[in-house]
Design a protein around this motif. Structure first.
Motif, mmCIF file in Angstrom:
data_model
loop_
_atom_site.group_PDB
_atom_site.id
_atom_site.type_symbol
_atom_site.label_atom_id
_atom_site.label_comp_id
_atom_site.label_asym_id
_atom_site.label_seq_id
_atom_site.Cartn_x
_atom_site.Cartn_y
_atom_site.Cartn_z
ATOM 1 N N ALA A 119 18.152 -5.339 -30.166
ATOM 2 C CA ALA A 119 16.929 -6.233 -30.079
ATOM 3 C C ALA A 119 16.576 -7.588 -30.717
ATOM 4 O O ALA A 119 15.552 -6.667 -31.784
ATOM 5 N N VAL A 123 12.267 -8.155 -25.494
ATOM 6 C CA VAL A 123 12.500 -6.131 -25.398
ATOM 7 C C VAL A 123 14.052 -6.320 -24.733
ATOM 8 O O VAL A 123 13.906 -7.571 -23.100
ATOM 9 N N LEU A 175 14.931 -2.200 -32.267
ATOM 10 C CA LEU A 175 13.747 -3.492 -31.737
ATOM 11 C C LEU A 175 13.066 -3.995 -33.561
ATOM 12 O O LEU A 175 12.862 -3.382 -33.633
ATOM 13 N N VAL A 179 9.793 -8.467 -32.553
ATOM 14 C CA VAL A 179 10.063 -8.445 -30.207
ATOM 15 C C VAL A 179 8.823 -8.473 -29.733
ATOM 16 O O VAL A 179 8.879 -8.262 -28.527
ATOM 17 N N VAL A 210 11.820 0.874 -34.142
ATOM 18 C CA VAL A 210 11.102 -0.302 -34.223
ATOM 19 C C VAL A 210 11.889 -0.551 -36.385
ATOM 20 O O VAL A 210 11.363 0.320 -36.928
ATOM 21 N N ALA A 224 21.212 -10.448 -30.705
ATOM 22 C CA ALA A 224 20.706 -9.202 -29.822
ATOM 23 C C ALA A 224 22.185 -9.259 -29.051
ATOM 24 O O ALA A 224 23.185 -9.359 -28.665
#
Length: 282
Positions: A119, A123, A175, A179, A210, A224
């Motif tokens: 992503a 989210v 992520l 984000v 992350v 994404a």
């Protein structure tokens, strides 16, 4: 990292057009002659042969009949359907609102054992809270000018997301740290969403990484994408969803996922990233 998913979809359409051209040439027909046999305007056969107009199933059957190649129609129809399903514009997907597509993809989510999701903008859908999803889907509806069924679509998204807590599914999610800060909903909804991430990452079937803003990157930020086992990758662009099923393309996206995984932080470091984002909301 290979060609773009859009170019792959274009190549699949072009391959169907090339096969139709070959059938016509093998039959010794010109485009005008084929159009006459099919009862079409002469420009239609040209547009199909050049890949400018995607042929319908009926078009392919008529083409093959005109060329005395009925035995090739079924394979060509399958190839054409695959090409068209690879690249579908969001306005087409959402033409009746967003609830329907969430309901239609439930079987895909239920049969997938391992989800690998990257992503870079919002989210991932399966981790969205109702409030965050409402803000996001409302902005998408406004931007696309499609029918507003946000409340029903949010509930359908939540129903589809039950796979995170039910039935033996594993989720590997990456992520970009940015984000965590993007305001696609109001601050209260974003705070609740970030709090939910802290909760869900404690589940044994969820691995949440992350990628820090300052990470030294071996892989650049990408669009994404969602990988469903090793069978399908869905890539999200501004205008369309692109579905890839070719093994080589799937391997490329899984390779990208692996490279991005190397620079992600997890566990306490990921929690610290999320907590900082919550604190920034005041």
């Amino acid at each position: 990292m290979s060609s773009s998913p859009l170019s792959s979809a274009q190549a699949a359409r072009a391959a169907v057009a090339t096969r139709l051209q070959s059938i016509m040439k093998d039959a010794g027909l010109t485009g005008n002659e084929l159009a006459a046999r099919c009862g079409w305007h002469k420009s239609k056969s040209s547009r199909i042969a050049r890949g400018k107009t995607p042929p319908s199933d009926a078009d392919i059957r008529a083409w093959c009949t005109a060329c005395d190649a009925d035995d090739q129609a079924a394979d060509l129809i399958a190839a054409s359907r695959n090409a068209e399903s690879m690249y579908v514009e969001w306005r087409q997907i959402h033409r009746d609102g967003m609830r329907r597509i969430h309901e239609q993809t439930v079987p895909l989510y239920q049969r997938t054992r391992t989800f690998r999701v990257y992503a870079s903008n919002v989210v991932p859908g399966m981790l969205q809270t109702a409030e965050y999803a409402t803000g996001l889907l409302r902005s998408i509806t406004h931007f696309q000018g499609t029918p507003d069924d946000v409340s029903d679509a949010v509930q359908a998204r939540l129903n589809r997301s039950r796979v995170v807590r039910e039935g033996g599914h594993h989720f590997a999610l990456l992520l970009e740290e940015a984000v965590l800060y993007y305001r696609v909903s109001d601050d209260a909804a974003l705070a609740g969403q970030l709090g939910y991430l802290l909760s869900v990452m404690a589940q044994p079937n969820v691995s949440l990484g992350v990628i820090p803003l300052g990470a030294r990157r071996a892989a650049w930020p990408l669009e994404a994408f969602y990988a469903f086992d090793d069978a399908q990758v869905a890539v999200e662009t501004l205008t369309a969803e692109i579905n890839l099923t070719a093994p080589g393309e799937i391997r490329t996206y899984l390779k990208a996922f692996g490279e991005l995984s190397k620079i992600a932080v997890r566990g306490p470091e990921a929690r610290a990233c999320i907590t900082r984002a919550i604190d920034s909301l005041g």
